[in-house]
Design a protein around this motif. Structure first.
Motif, PDB file in Angstrom:
ATOM      1  N   SER A  77       0.814  -1.223   0.000  1.00  0.00           N
ATOM      2  CA  SER A  77       0.000   0.000   0.000  1.00  0.00           C
ATOM      3  C   SER A  77       0.844   1.268   0.000  1.00  0.00           C
ATOM      4  O   SER A  77       0.296   2.371  -0.015  1.00  0.00           O
ATOM      5  CB  SER A  77      -0.928   0.012   1.223  1.00  0.00           C
ATOM      6  OG  SER A  77      -1.927  -0.977   1.100  1.00  0.00           O
ATOM      7  N   ASP A  86       3.314   4.350  -1.132  1.00  0.00           N
ATOM      8  CA  ASP A  86       3.492   5.168  -2.339  1.00  0.00           C
ATOM      9  C   ASP A  86       4.786   4.825  -3.071  1.00  0.00           C
ATOM     10  O   ASP A  86       4.806   4.724  -4.306  1.00  0.00           O
ATOM     11  CB  ASP A  86       3.487   6.654  -1.974  1.00  0.00           C
ATOM     12  CG  ASP A  86       2.116   7.160  -1.566  1.00  0.00           C
ATOM     13  OD1 ASP A  86       1.141   6.378  -1.618  1.00  0.00           O
ATOM     14  OD2 ASP A  86       2.021   8.343  -1.178  1.00  0.00           O
ATOM     15  N   ASP A  87       5.887   4.676  -2.340  1.00  0.00           N
ATOM     16  CA  ASP A  87       7.168   4.383  -2.984  1.00  0.00           C
ATOM     17  C   ASP A  87       7.112   3.064  -3.741  1.00  0.00           C
ATOM     18  O   ASP A  87       7.585   2.971  -4.887  1.00  0.00           O
ATOM     19  CB  ASP A  87       8.284   4.313  -1.940  1.00  0.00           C
ATOM     20  CG  ASP A  87       8.839   5.673  -1.568  1.00  0.00           C
ATOM     21  OD1 ASP A  87       8.326   6.697  -2.077  1.00  0.00           O
ATOM     22  OD2 ASP A  87       9.786   5.733  -0.752  1.00  0.00           O
ATOM     23  N   ARG A 123       4.569   1.522  -4.992  1.00  0.00           N
ATOM     24  CA  ARG A 123       3.720   1.628  -6.181  1.00  0.00           C
ATOM     25  C   ARG A 123       4.432   2.397  -7.298  1.00  0.00           C
ATOM     26  O   ARG A 123       4.260   2.094  -8.482  1.00  0.00           O
ATOM     27  CB  ARG A 123       2.377   2.251  -5.802  1.00  0.00           C
ATOM     28  CG  ARG A 123       1.550   1.265  -4.998  1.00  0.00           C
ATOM     29  CD  ARG A 123       0.224   1.747  -4.489  1.00  0.00           C
ATOM     30  NE  ARG A 123      -0.451   0.590  -3.905  1.00  0.00           N
ATOM     31  CZ  ARG A 123      -1.571   0.044  -4.349  1.00  0.00           C
ATOM     32  NH1 ARG A 123      -2.208   0.586  -5.372  1.00  0.00           N
ATOM     33  NH2 ARG A 123      -2.082  -1.026  -3.778  1.00  0.00           N
ATOM     34  N   ARG A 124       5.246   3.366  -6.906  1.00  0.00           N
ATOM     35  CA  ARG A 124       6.028   4.065  -7.927  1.00  0.00           C
ATOM     36  C   ARG A 124       7.079   3.140  -8.532  1.00  0.00           C
ATOM     37  O   ARG A 124       7.343   3.199  -9.744  1.00  0.00           O
ATOM     38  CB  ARG A 124       6.691   5.309  -7.336  1.00  0.00           C
ATOM     39  CG  ARG A 124       7.396   6.175  -8.374  1.00  0.00           C
ATOM     40  CD  ARG A 124       6.428   6.612  -9.469  1.00  0.00           C
ATOM     41  NE  ARG A 124       7.070   7.415 -10.522  1.00  0.00           N
ATOM     42  CZ  ARG A 124       6.558   7.602 -11.721  1.00  0.00           C
ATOM     43  NH1 ARG A 124       5.391   7.058 -12.046  1.00  0.00           N
ATOM     44  NH2 ARG A 124       7.198   8.325 -12.611  1.00  0.00           N
ATOM     45  N   VAL A 140       1.909   8.371 -13.410  1.00  0.00           N
ATOM     46  CA  VAL A 140       1.290   7.613 -12.317  1.00  0.00           C
ATOM     47  C   VAL A 140       0.125   6.825 -12.905  1.00  0.00           C
ATOM     48  O   VAL A 140      -0.706   7.376 -13.629  1.00  0.00           O
ATOM     49  CB  VAL A 140       0.796   8.567 -11.208  1.00  0.00           C
ATOM     50  CG1 VAL A 140      -0.057   7.819 -10.185  1.00  0.00           C
ATOM     51  CG2 VAL A 140       1.976   9.251 -10.540  1.00  0.00           C
ATOM     52  N   ARG A 172      -3.262   5.295  -5.469  1.00  0.00           N
ATOM     53  CA  ARG A 172      -2.547   5.427  -4.201  1.00  0.00           C
ATOM     54  C   ARG A 172      -3.520   5.144  -3.057  1.00  0.00           C
ATOM     55  O   ARG A 172      -4.702   5.467  -3.125  1.00  0.00           O
ATOM     56  CB  ARG A 172      -1.936   6.819  -4.058  1.00  0.00           C
ATOM     57  CG  ARG A 172      -0.858   7.149  -5.104  1.00  0.00           C
ATOM     58  CD  ARG A 172       0.228   6.072  -5.165  1.00  0.00           C
ATOM     59  NE  ARG A 172       1.383   6.466  -5.944  1.00  0.00           N
ATOM     60  CZ  ARG A 172       1.695   5.986  -7.135  1.00  0.00           C
ATOM     61  NH1 ARG A 172       0.880   5.098  -7.727  1.00  0.00           N
ATOM     62  NH2 ARG A 172       2.791   6.370  -7.758  1.00  0.00           N
ATOM     63  N   GLN A 195      -4.906   5.592   0.664  1.00  0.00           N
ATOM     64  CA  GLN A 195      -4.970   6.612   1.716  1.00  0.00           C
ATOM     65  C   GLN A 195      -4.184   6.146   2.939  1.00  0.00           C
ATOM     66  O   GLN A 195      -4.435   5.084   3.483  1.00  0.00           O
ATOM     67  CB  GLN A 195      -6.425   6.853   2.106  1.00  0.00           C
ATOM     68  CG  GLN A 195      -6.624   7.947   3.150  1.00  0.00           C
ATOM     69  CD  GLN A 195      -8.095   8.154   3.470  1.00  0.00           C
ATOM     70  OE1 GLN A 195      -8.958   7.936   2.617  1.00  0.00           O
ATOM     71  NE2 GLN A 195      -8.382   8.554   4.684  1.00  0.00           N
ATOM     72  N   GLY A 201      -1.021   5.334   2.864  1.00  0.00           N
ATOM     73  CA  GLY A 201       0.156   4.580   2.441  1.00  0.00           C
ATOM     74  C   GLY A 201       0.310   3.288   3.234  1.00  0.00           C
ATOM     75  O   GLY A 201      -0.664   2.575   3.504  1.00  0.00           O
ATOM     76  N   SER A 239      -6.124  -3.514  -1.574  1.00  0.00           N
ATOM     77  CA  SER A 239      -4.724  -3.380  -1.971  1.00  0.00           C
ATOM     78  C   SER A 239      -4.067  -4.718  -2.297  1.00  0.00           C
ATOM     79  O   SER A 239      -3.504  -4.905  -3.375  1.00  0.00           O
ATOM     80  CB  SER A 239      -3.937  -2.689  -0.849  1.00  0.00           C
ATOM     81  OG  SER A 239      -2.557  -2.668  -1.123  1.00  0.00           O
TER      82      SER A 239
END
Length: 472
Positions: free
Chosen positions: A179, A181-182, A184-185, A390, A394, A396, A398, A417
């Motif tokens: 979950s 952010d990093d 997923r990037r 993107v 994302r 909520q 993270g 997720s």
């Protein structure tokens, strides 16, 4: 292979092949879950209420916590105080919720007694995961299961069968980096071609940080508050209690845990499997240090009486059916790490605590555990990465929002997720490393049928024996 909206892997064809394999997957029935509106509070239970379970539940105090199952409530109470016995302010809302909830020693009795449970968090040792999750899902209860999702391949495929037969049930594995952010990037950059075609991946961890590679200790008197028989549960051993097993140190002991690969593979292996979608591995081999309990004359084979896993392993996965071409992934634990690539700049440091290195034909990408702190390496990589949009949603909060993502998905507010549709193939990949360890030689694996093809006897390691009364 197609992906779900959240980036999870769709496994219809794979599951269809697995279902045809005798004995690997039963035919699950339909369960009925209560319809929960976005304005409703979810009626929650937890199995394994202390330790990691308490961490999970501390993020869910906005919900209605109705029941707890644990074999040692004195241990649970330690989650609310520091080393000096002073109350932890941040944990007091959870303590108040626990105080109001009904308490059970045996989660089977909890499910029988409380018909109002909507969802359950399962944070037991690994050997209980599948049994608790199956019992919940058969009753129409949404499940959040700590990683590794299951102890065996058969257990994973059984839970996936239940999830597919009951699509209204919301399932989540507790690999919270999924979950972040990093992370997923990272998936977006790998899929977007920032480092070109990836043919080689290395993943490593500093685990174990618990007893491993050691002989089994002598039994000692158990704490008066601990129900040791229930703690053993499905494990088909009659080991007496020792603090080297419970409450934290069970991961390194064969009947109870899946070692370092089970603990951290769900975080580290997750991202290459998610980003590259290589399917299930076709060949797996594990090299390792001594098994716990080996005598002085060591031939490399597991001892007859399995105690603890080897202290360190190197597992090599070959994904022969990966597209656009074969992929090799190597796993290192026990503090072992891959060699530094010649092209690695002196300013880039491989984190000894854990990380993943992707080697592509146009550069490299490296990140820490949970997908954090990604670093791009190579000429032109940064420019290519900046142009990649993107594409994944994302979550909520993270990493810290992984539990509430499950709640919001139950209420129909957002996509889940890490559902079992992606968590089961990931877990199976991890577990095949442990199967190769037990087989003590390379295994060839047919993912469609869920069978080892070169060593028929090693197929027994895809399953396990259960204590009478605790069968799956």
């Amino acid at each position: 292979m197609a992906t779900n909206e959240d980036g999870g892997v769709t496994r219809r064809d794979w599951l269809a092949g697995a279902t045809a394999t005798a004995g690997l997957l039963g035919l699950p029935g339909q369960a009925s879950a209560r319809r929960i509106a976005a304005s409703d509070r979810v009626n929650l239970a937890v199995i394994g209420a202390g330790g990691m379970g308490a961490q999970n539940m501390s993020r869910l105090t906005s919900q209605n916590i109705v029941a707890l199952a644990d074999v040692d409530f004195a241990h649970v109470a330690q989650s609310f105080v520091d080393d000096k016995g002073a109350a932890k302010p941040a944990m007091q809302p959870l303590k108040a919720a626990y105080d109001r909830a009904t308490k059970f020693a045996d989660y089977r009795r909890m499910f029988d007694a409380r018909k109002d449970i909507d969802a359950v968090v399962i944070a037991t040792p690994d050997h209980h995961h599948a049994l608790a999750a199956k019992a919940a899902m058969e009753r129409g209860i949404h499940v959040y299961v700590q990683k590794p999702l299951t102890y065996t391949v058969r257990e994973g495929r059984t839970l996936l069968g239940l999830a597919r037969a009951n699509p209204k049930l919301v399932t989540q594995m507790g690999n919270q980096g999924h979950s972040g952010d990093d992370g997923r990037r990272v998936v977006e950059l790998i899929r977007g071609g920032a480092i070109g075609r990836v043919s080689e991946v290395h993943a490593w961890t500093n685990r174990p940080v618990w007893p491993q590679g050691e002989a089994r200790p002598a039994a000692v008197a158990k704490p008066a508050t601990l129900d040791w028989g229930l703690w053993l549960g499905p494990a088909p051993v009659d080991w007496g209690y020792n603090p080297d097993y419970a409450h934290f140190n069970w991961r390194g002991w064969v009947p109870f845990g899946i070692g370092s690969l089970g603990d951290m593979g769900a975080h580290l292996v997750d991202f290459p499997v998610w980003a590259l979608q290589p399917g299930l591995p076709t060949r797996i081999e594990t090299r390792h240090s001594r098994w716990g309990g080996d005598d002085n004359i060591w031939d490399g084979k597991p001892p007859a009486d399995l105690g603890s896993y080897p202290l360190a392993n190197i597992t090599t996965y070959h994904f022969g059916a990966a597209k656009p071409g074969p992929l090799m992934m190597t796993w290192y634990d026990g503090g072992l790490m891959p060699p530094t690539p010649v092209a690695m700049p002196a300013t880039a440091r491989m984190n000894p605590d854990g990380g993943v290195l992707y080697i592509g034909d146009r550069g490299m990408l490296m990140h820490d555990t949970y997908g954090e702190k990604p670093v791009l390496i190579g000429d032109g990589v940064e420019a290519r990465a900046a142009a990649i949009p993107v594409s994944l949603p994302r979550i909520q909060g993270g990493r810290d929002g992984h539990e509430m993502n499950w709640i919001r998905a139950i209420r129909g507010e957002e996509a889940i997720s890490s559902p079992f549709s992606s968590a089961v193939p990931l877990t199976e990949t991890m577990l095949l490393g442990m199967v190769a360890l037990r087989a003590d030689q390379p295994i060839e694996y047919d993912g469609a049928s869920g069978r080892i093809t070169n060593l028929p006897d090693a197929n027994r390691f895809l399953d396990r024996d259960y204590r009478k009364g605790w069968e799956l």
